[in-house]
Design a protein around this motif. Structure first.
Motif, mmCIF file in Angstrom:
data_model
loop_
_atom_site.group_PDB
_atom_site.id
_atom_site.type_symbol
_atom_site.label_atom_id
_atom_site.label_comp_id
_atom_site.label_asym_id
_atom_site.label_seq_id
_atom_site.Cartn_x
_atom_site.Cartn_y
_atom_site.Cartn_z
ATOM 1 N N ARG A 178 0.861 -1.179 0.000
ATOM 2 C CA ARG A 178 0.000 0.000 0.000
ATOM 3 C C ARG A 178 0.897 1.229 0.000
ATOM 4 O O ARG A 178 1.892 1.285 0.730
ATOM 5 C CB ARG A 178 -0.892 -0.001 1.241
ATOM 6 N N ILE A 228 1.594 -5.071 2.836
ATOM 7 C CA ILE A 228 0.334 -5.513 3.431
ATOM 8 C C ILE A 228 0.371 -7.014 3.632
ATOM 9 O O ILE A 228 0.135 -7.513 4.728
ATOM 10 C CB ILE A 228 -0.861 -5.142 2.550
ATOM 11 N N ARG A 287 -8.447 -7.653 8.199
ATOM 12 C CA ARG A 287 -9.465 -7.300 7.189
ATOM 13 C C ARG A 287 -9.007 -7.612 5.765
ATOM 14 O O ARG A 287 -9.772 -7.432 4.816
ATOM 15 C CB ARG A 287 -9.786 -5.807 7.296
ATOM 16 N N PHE A 288 -7.780 -8.065 5.616
ATOM 17 C CA PHE A 288 -7.219 -8.303 4.292
ATOM 18 C C PHE A 288 -7.189 -9.800 3.968
ATOM 19 O O PHE A 288 -6.850 -10.625 4.817
ATOM 20 C CB PHE A 288 -5.795 -7.751 4.202
ATOM 21 N N ILE A 344 -10.349 -6.269 0.694
ATOM 22 C CA ILE A 344 -10.336 -5.490 1.923
ATOM 23 C C ILE A 344 -11.757 -5.430 2.439
ATOM 24 O O ILE A 344 -12.641 -4.833 1.812
ATOM 25 C CB ILE A 344 -9.795 -4.059 1.682
ATOM 26 N N SER A 352 -14.142 -1.741 4.487
ATOM 27 C CA SER A 352 -13.234 -0.677 4.039
ATOM 28 C C SER A 352 -13.421 0.594 4.842
ATOM 29 O O SER A 352 -14.551 0.993 5.159
ATOM 30 C CB SER A 352 -13.475 -0.394 2.547
ATOM 31 N N GLN A 353 -12.304 1.221 5.158
ATOM 32 C CA GLN A 353 -12.306 2.464 5.911
ATOM 33 C C GLN A 353 -11.702 3.591 5.062
ATOM 34 O O GLN A 353 -10.874 3.335 4.185
ATOM 35 C CB GLN A 353 -11.480 2.299 7.186
ATOM 36 N N SER A 362 -9.402 5.417 5.755
ATOM 37 C CA SER A 362 -7.939 5.340 5.898
ATOM 38 C C SER A 362 -7.318 4.300 4.970
ATOM 39 O O SER A 362 -6.087 4.253 4.817
ATOM 40 C CB SER A 362 -7.561 5.014 7.348
ATOM 41 N N ASP A 363 -8.138 3.474 4.337
ATOM 42 C CA ASP A 363 -7.635 2.517 3.349
ATOM 43 C C ASP A 363 -7.426 3.178 1.985
ATOM 44 O O ASP A 363 -6.866 2.550 1.070
ATOM 45 C CB ASP A 363 -8.610 1.348 3.174
ATOM 46 N N TYR A 388 -2.671 0.758 -4.285
ATOM 47 C CA TYR A 388 -2.278 -0.602 -3.930
ATOM 48 C C TYR A 388 -1.444 -1.194 -5.056
ATOM 49 O O TYR A 388 -1.879 -1.264 -6.212
ATOM 50 C CB TYR A 388 -3.518 -1.450 -3.639
#
Lengths: 115, 112
Positions: free
Chosen positions: B37, B47, B60-61, B76, B79-80, B82-83, B87
């Motif tokens: 990432r 990641i 979460r991955f 993912i 998802s947030q 902040s993601d 990638y």
């Protein structure tokens, strides 16, 4: 674990001068280090692969006399940009890999601006 | 020419949704596959890596590898914002210093 540092994080220099960037693996022995360059909004570009104690292998189109790489120990590699010009301004990132492993861990990068 | 291909995006998903990132590679001899990432202005951070066919989960991955189809993906979950980042898919080159061959990256935007 697997922490890689780079110094300096940012450097501004005059055209024609040389700049040295250090890459250190802090908690593991890096038998191989890689040097990348990334221009804004572009992908990573591998410049060279450096194995401890031997000469670096440069990618096609990368001038070895302009980008001097030294990997004298298992924790330190240096990249020297000689006679820097404005077109050398970029984000330089190193990564390090331990012997027998495939994963590369990246340093935080060095942003070079040549005036 | 050994290549790694990714859709450049941007891929836009709402917060809480599953983001699916895909990558194909051309070298059948590739053995190691990585997802990194990269936030804007920062260096890449690892990641996950995957070596074997199937799924590998870490929080979460989830990385999925299908060597027969020469396809690796990253899911993912939840998802947030902040993601939101680019990638990068990377595949090892079994010879020649075992360097990584990089995709151009997929830009992901997670909308609150």
């Amino acid at each position: 674990g697997a922490v890689v540092s780079q110094h300096p994080s940012r450097v501004i220099c005059k055209s024609g001068t040389s700049v040295k960037i250090e890459c250190r693996s802090l908690d593991f022995q890096a038998t191989t280090m890689f040097w990348y360059r990334q221009f804004p909004k572009q992908s990573l570009m591998l410049m060279a692969t450096s194995n401890e104690g031997s000469k670096a292998t440069y990618e096609q189109g990368v001038e070895k006399d302009k980008f001097l790489i030294n990997h004298a120990s298992l924790t330190l590699s240096t990249l020297t940009v000689t006679s820097a010009h404005p077109e050398d301004s970029s984000f330089y990132i190193c990564s390090a890999r331990n012997s027998g492993q495939e994963t590369q861990y990246f340093g935080p990068g060095t942003r070079l601006l040549v005036l | 020419q050994k290549e790694v291909e990714q859709n450049s995006g941007p891929l836009s998903v709402p917060e809480g949704a599953i983001a699916s990132l895909n990558c194909t590679y051309s070298d059948r001899g590739s053995q190691s596959f990585f997802w990194y990432r990269q936030y804007s202005g920062k260096s890449p951070e690892l990641i996950m890596f995957i070596y074997s066919n199937g799924d590998k989960e870490d929080g979460r991955f989830t990385a999925q590898l299908n060597k027969a189809s020469q396809y690796v993906s990253l899911l993912i979950r939840d998802s947030q914002p902040s993601d939101s980042a680019t990638y990068l898919c990377a595949v090892n080159n079994a010879g020649n210093n075992r360097k990584l061959i990089w995709g151009l990256g997929t830009s992901l935007a997670v909308n609150p």
